[in-house]
Design an enzyme around this catalytic site. Sequence first.
Site, PDB file in Angstrom:
ATOM      1  N   THR A  33       0.843  -1.206   0.000  1.00  7.22           N
ATOM      2  CA  THR A  33       0.000   0.000   0.000  1.00  7.22           C
ATOM      3  C   THR A  33       0.874   1.250   0.000  1.00  7.22           C
ATOM      4  OG1 THR A  33      -1.459  -1.319   1.408  1.00  7.22           O
ATOM      5  CG2 THR A  33      -2.093   0.966   0.999  1.00  7.22           C
ATOM      6  N   LYS A  99       1.795  -3.860  12.861  1.00  8.92           N
ATOM      7  CA  LYS A  99       2.559  -3.715  11.627  1.00  8.92           C
ATOM      8  C   LYS A  99       3.700  -4.730  11.632  1.00  8.92           C
ATOM      9  CE  LYS A  99       3.821   0.245  10.023  1.00  8.92           C
ATOM     10  NZ  LYS A  99       3.616  -0.327   8.687  1.00  8.92           N
ATOM     11  N   GLU A 108       9.984   1.486  10.831  1.00  6.85           N
ATOM     12  CA  GLU A 108       8.695   2.159  10.600  1.00  6.85           C
ATOM     13  C   GLU A 108       8.255   2.922  11.851  1.00  6.85           C
ATOM     14  OE1 GLU A 108       6.595  -0.763   7.304  1.00  6.85           O
ATOM     15  OE2 GLU A 108       6.469  -1.342   9.392  1.00  6.85           O
TER      16      GLU A 108
HETATM   17  C1  5RP Z   1       5.763  -3.765   6.661  1.00  5.63           C
HETATM   18  C2  5RP Z   1       4.445  -3.280   7.140  1.00  5.63           C
HETATM   19  C3  5RP Z   1       3.422  -2.998   6.099  1.00  5.63           C
HETATM   20  O1  5RP Z   1       3.179  -1.630   6.060  1.00  5.63           O
HETATM   21  C4  5RP Z   1       2.166  -3.745   6.442  1.00  5.63           C
HETATM   22  O2  5RP Z   1       2.495  -5.124   6.532  1.00  5.63           O
HETATM   23  C5  5RP Z   1       1.070  -3.558   5.380  1.00  5.63           C
HETATM   24  O3  5RP Z   1       1.522  -4.091   4.160  1.00  5.63           O
HETATM   25  P1  5RP Z   1       0.619  -4.076   2.854  1.00  5.63           P
HETATM   26  O4  5RP Z   1       0.323  -2.645   2.566  1.00  5.63           O
HETATM   27  O5  5RP Z   1       1.452  -4.745   1.811  1.00  5.63           O
HETATM   28  O6  5RP Z   1      -0.652  -4.850   3.167  1.00  5.63           O
HETATM   29  O7  5RP Z   1       4.204  -3.092   8.305  1.00  5.63           O
HETATM   30  O8  5RP Z   1       6.623  -4.066   7.730  1.00  5.63           O
END
Ligand code: 5RP
Length: 234
Positions: A33, A99, A108
């Site tokens: 995303t 996350k 993050e």
């Molecule tokens: C990576 C994360 C991602 O932001 C979270 O897993 C969401 O991923 P996606 O947008 O592919 O569903 O925390 O460490």
Amino acid sequence: MSDLQAAAKKAVGEHVASMISSGMTLGVGTGSTAAMAIEALGHRIREEGLQVKGVATSFAAERLARQHGIQLSTLDETPDLDLAFDGADEVDPAFVLIKGRGAAQTREKIVASRARQFIVLVDESKIVDELGHRMPLPVEVVPMAVTPVMQVLHALGATVEIRMGMKKDGPVVSDQGMWIVDAMFNGISNPEHVNDMLLKTPGVVDHGLFIGLATTVLVGRSDGSVQVLDRPTA
Ligand code: 5RP
């Protein structure tokens, strides 16, 4: 990812890109995303000459941001960010997040904590009543401490496993050179308690519960619409 989910992710990516103006300092998230937002931002940089500086949350985000013409910075140079955007695996009603599906949760969280606005980008499937029923909580661990940390998680009620690499024998190694333990709870009813217990466990670098960081959640829908949710007041 289904076409409908891709449309929802694209919608929130474009929405957050439209919130960015020239001169802003940004936190650049990781995952599919956040990648949509990076792409949409790259489009604005090319078409409108937008000038921004971004701090990336992973090697993956750094590479993608560079490909899309986002000027990169570091927290040494740019410790205060106007806005950070990132995806999430789960969002609860109090805007607590899980996350770390991409193993980037430590960077993050550092980047999100430096941002005046932390915009979370999700599709409807990520909104939950209680965290931890569907997604494991990723915990980043110094390799020599993996067994004691797994014991602590087990005592907290989780089923645990070391995340293993794909197309690589052995554990996933994070951008920091650490291992990831995925802890599957039967629901996390008290995220603050889990957070406190983990942060006082030697060998835990950080974990994927994000408490009190998200300011806005953008929820993308498959029809391309976006719902903007602002942090509930305490
Ligand atoms: C990576 C994360 C991602 O932001 C979270 O897993 C969401 O991923 P996606 O947008 O592919 O569903 O925390 O460490």
